[in-house]
Design an enzyme around this catalytic site. Structure first.
Site, PDB file in Angstrom:
ATOM      1  N   LYS A 156     -50.205  33.987 -41.934  1.00  0.00           N
ATOM      2  CA  LYS A 156     -51.541  34.304 -42.612  1.00  0.00           C
ATOM      3  C   LYS A 156     -51.185  35.854 -43.178  1.00  0.00           C
ATOM      4  O   LYS A 156     -50.024  36.105 -43.932  1.00  0.00           O
ATOM      5  CB  LYS A 156     -52.816  34.107 -42.023  1.00  0.00           C
ATOM      6  CG  LYS A 156     -52.829  32.691 -41.423  1.00  0.00           C
ATOM      7  CD  LYS A 156     -54.249  32.497 -40.949  1.00  0.00           C
ATOM      8  CE  LYS A 156     -54.260  31.033 -40.073  1.00  0.00           C
ATOM      9  NZ  LYS A 156     -55.608  30.549 -39.709  1.00  0.00           N
ATOM     10  N   GLU A 179     -55.752  20.018 -40.089  1.00  0.00           N
ATOM     11  CA  GLU A 179     -56.138  21.394 -39.597  1.00  0.00           C
ATOM     12  C   GLU A 179     -58.004  21.054 -39.781  1.00  0.00           C
ATOM     13  O   GLU A 179     -58.406  21.858 -40.886  1.00  0.00           O
ATOM     14  CB  GLU A 179     -55.927  22.385 -40.554  1.00  0.00           C
ATOM     15  CG  GLU A 179     -54.381  22.656 -40.361  1.00  0.00           C
ATOM     16  CD  GLU A 179     -53.926  24.269 -40.410  1.00  0.00           C
ATOM     17  OE1 GLU A 179     -53.319  24.736 -39.514  1.00  0.00           O
ATOM     18  OE2 GLU A 179     -54.305  25.108 -41.201  1.00  0.00           O
ATOM     19  N   SER A 219     -55.874  26.210 -33.582  1.00  0.00           N
ATOM     20  CA  SER A 219     -55.770  26.733 -32.128  1.00  0.00           C
ATOM     21  C   SER A 219     -54.520  26.119 -31.417  1.00  0.00           C
ATOM     22  O   SER A 219     -54.669  26.166 -30.136  1.00  0.00           O
ATOM     23  CB  SER A 219     -56.940  26.633 -31.488  1.00  0.00           C
ATOM     24  OG  SER A 219     -58.077  27.337 -32.205  1.00  0.00           O
ATOM     25  N   ASN A 260     -47.832  30.043 -39.248  1.00  0.00           N
ATOM     26  CA  ASN A 260     -48.424  30.440 -40.539  1.00  0.00           C
ATOM     27  C   ASN A 260     -48.902  31.877 -40.093  1.00  0.00           C
ATOM     28  O   ASN A 260     -49.848  31.950 -39.400  1.00  0.00           O
ATOM     29  CB  ASN A 260     -49.686  29.457 -40.986  1.00  0.00           C
ATOM     30  CG  ASN A 260     -50.530  30.011 -42.017  1.00  0.00           C
ATOM     31  OD1 ASN A 260     -50.153  31.231 -42.667  1.00  0.00           O
ATOM     32  ND2 ASN A 260     -51.445  29.558 -42.592  1.00  0.00           N
ATOM     33  N   HIS A 315     -54.253  25.459 -47.928  1.00  0.00           N
ATOM     34  CA  HIS A 315     -54.991  25.971 -46.728  1.00  0.00           C
ATOM     35  C   HIS A 315     -56.570  26.004 -46.707  1.00  0.00           C
ATOM     36  O   HIS A 315     -56.798  26.444 -47.952  1.00  0.00           O
ATOM     37  CB  HIS A 315     -54.364  27.156 -46.342  1.00  0.00           C
ATOM     38  CG  HIS A 315     -54.522  27.662 -44.688  1.00  0.00           C
ATOM     39  ND1 HIS A 315     -55.941  28.015 -44.403  1.00  0.00           N
ATOM     40  CD2 HIS A 315     -53.690  27.400 -43.908  1.00  0.00           C
ATOM     41  CE1 HIS A 315     -55.770  28.133 -43.228  1.00  0.00           C
ATOM     42  NE2 HIS A 315     -54.622  27.753 -42.683  1.00  0.00           N
TER      43      HIS A 315
HETATM   44  P1  13P Z   1     -55.098  29.180 -35.648  1.00  0.00           P
HETATM   45  O1  13P Z   1     -53.853  28.671 -34.995  1.00  0.00           O
HETATM   46  O2  13P Z   1     -55.020  30.580 -35.337  1.00  0.00           O
HETATM   47  O3  13P Z   1     -56.299  28.389 -35.471  1.00  0.00           O
HETATM   48  O4  13P Z   1     -54.565  28.916 -37.233  1.00  0.00           O
HETATM   49  C1  13P Z   1     -54.328  27.507 -37.534  1.00  0.00           C
HETATM   50  C2  13P Z   1     -53.875  27.528 -39.172  1.00  0.00           C
HETATM   51  O5  13P Z   1     -54.693  27.919 -39.720  1.00  0.00           O
HETATM   52  C3  13P Z   1     -52.664  27.362 -39.347  1.00  0.00           C
HETATM   53  O6  13P Z   1     -52.345  27.148 -40.752  1.00  0.00           O
END
Ligand code: 13P
Length: 255
Positions: A11, A167, A215, A9, A97
């Site tokens: 983002k 998550e 993470s 992801n 999300h």
């Molecule tokens: P991180 O791996 O940066 O914690 O993000 C996880 C996430 O939100 C994936 O959708």
């Protein structure tokens, strides 16, 4: 054997199409033939077309989106429809999300999006997760409500197409004062989610695949993939670093 899922992801990153191409190509070039792993990279809408039309989508990596609206077309300024994603040949889409929920997206919104996405043959990667852990274990109830409300009215025969990403918000790399989640935290929640789904949809229903996100990096991926009770990982921050992301993929491939 079902393949392990390694999903990125990105983002709201990177800042330009050029950088997106470089990042994508760096990952693509570092991949060998994958037999046991499916790699999906979910990118900002803007880059879907760039990465596709630059003919970057090989059989090694599948592109995905990070959101989709529930209506097919019309007066919905700023939205992207499932029909548009489908017409572009995009199959996977992250929905619900925690970062979108924090902006106001509700379980009901997510539910409409999931049903609409499924009706266009898209595969929703549905994110659920507790914001904090409390001594009374109320967080189980929090996740239960998310799972039940998000999947309300989903046809039994489509349930197995869905991917659920557990998550825990408190474990994301970007959460202030974050804590590490353990594979045991993940496994416990996966068992719980399966129970919710079986109670809701019946024992003879093909259940969604469940993956873990929060993470995940090249140091802990093995632990989550072997002891976390999951069929894959959803990677945020570490997916923006080709070396780290490739390492996670190669760990999944070796299991
Ligand atoms: P991180 O791996 O940066 O914690 O993000 C996880 C996430 O939100 C994936 O959708």
């Amino acid at each position: 054997m079902t393949k392990k899922l390694v999903i990125a992801n990105w983002k709201m990153n990177p800042a330009s199409g050029k950088e997106a191409e470089t990042l994508f190509t760096d990952v693509e070039n570092g991949l060998t033939l994958l037999k046991k792993t499916e790699v999906i990279i979910c990118v900002p809408f803007l880059y879907l077309n760039i990465l596709k039309s630059a003919n970057r989508q090989t059989k090694k990596i599948i592109l995905g989106a990070q959101n989709v609206f529930y209506e097919e077309k019309g007066a919905f300024t700023g939205e992207i429809s499932p029909l548009m994603l489908d017409n572009l040949g995009i199959k996977y889409v992250i929905l619900g999300h925690s970062e979108r929920r924090a902006l106001g997206e509700t379980n009901l919104d997510i539910n409409k999006k999931i049903k609409s996405a499924l009706s266009f043959g898209l595969i929703p990667i549905v994110c659920v997760g507790d914001k904090e852990r409390d001594e009374n274990h109320e967080y189980f109830n929090f996740v239960k409500i998310q799972v039940e409300e998000c999947l309300n009215g989903v046809k039994k025969d489509l349930l197995g197409k869905i991917i659920i990403a557990y998550e825990p918000v408190w474990a994301l790399s970007t959460t202030e004062g974050r804590k590490d989640a353990t594979p045991v935290d993940s496994r416990e929640m996966v068992i719980f989610i399966r129970k919710i789904l079986t109670d809701k949809f019946g024992v003879n229903t093909k259940l969604p695949r469940i993956i873990y996100g929060g993470s995940v990096n090249e140091k802990n991926a093995l632990e989550f993939l072997t002891n976390g009770g999951v069929e894959g990982v959803l990677v945020g921050g570490a997916s923006l670093n080709p070396e780290k992301f490739l390492e996670i993929i190669s760990i999944a491939e070796k299991i």
